[in-house]
Design a protein around this motif. Structure first.
Motif: not given
Length: 188
Positions: A9-11, A17-18, A103-106
């Protein structure tokens, strides 16, 4: 250990993870259970110090934890839960722009990783040619959400084999699965 995936839920969680090595560490711990930084280093061809640093970063966001079964440099780490999910936030939610961009990058990193794995495994000379599928159809938002949920149920059907709650049948191999659903809404 729980397999009911954690909803991110957070950046900050997404950013943790990224990173390719962190994704590798998560995968190793999810598949093999508790491992030390040295064991991870051997498995991933990395230094134990580098693995240890990334384990601590993952622990800051509660993805991993020490088992407290070791001592000194022999300290095993384990997953707190197996599986994560994240969904775009509504534009009016606080931090939505940063979260959604992260989220899109991950997602892109995850897709690239799985496509590379698929291509590598497709080169193997074996009798496990499982193929690939692609399809398109018209769905409402509700139908698409329902389909995504049903696909997830199928993907998770044998999750107990990964957590140790179910035995792994003789002759079983680790099979990687990726489900992607996107809608062409005409938005630019």
């Amino acid at each position: 250990m729980s397999f009911d995936g954690r909803r991110l839920r957070t950046a900050g969680e997404l950013k943790a993870l990224a990173h390719p090595l962190r994704m590798d560490i998560i995968e190793q711990l999810s598949i093999n259970g508790a491992m030390t930084a040295s064991e991870l280093g051997d498995a991933l061809d990395e230094t134990p110090a580098n693995c240890s640093w990334h384990l601590r970063k993952l622990a800051e966001h509660k993805f991993v934890e020490e088992t407290h079964d070791g001592h000194g440099r022999r300290r095993p780490w384990q997953m707190t839960r197996i599986g994560v999910s994240f969904h775009a936030l509504d534009a009016d939610e606080p931090g939505a722009a940063v979260f959604n961009r992260t989220a899109r990058a991950l997602q892109s990193l995850m897709v690239e990783r799985e496509v590379a794995r698929f291509e590598h495994n497709a080169q193997a000379e074996d009798d496990w040619d499982l193929g690939a599928s692609q399809s398109a159809t018209y769905l409402t938002r509700e139908e698409a959400a329902s389909l995504a949920g049903r696909i997830l149920e199928l993907l998770m059907e044998h999750r107990g084999r990964l957590t140790g709650d179910e035995p792994v049948p003789e002759g079983a191999s680790l099979v990687y699965m990726l489900s992607l659903l996107s809608a062409d809404t005409g938005a630019e």
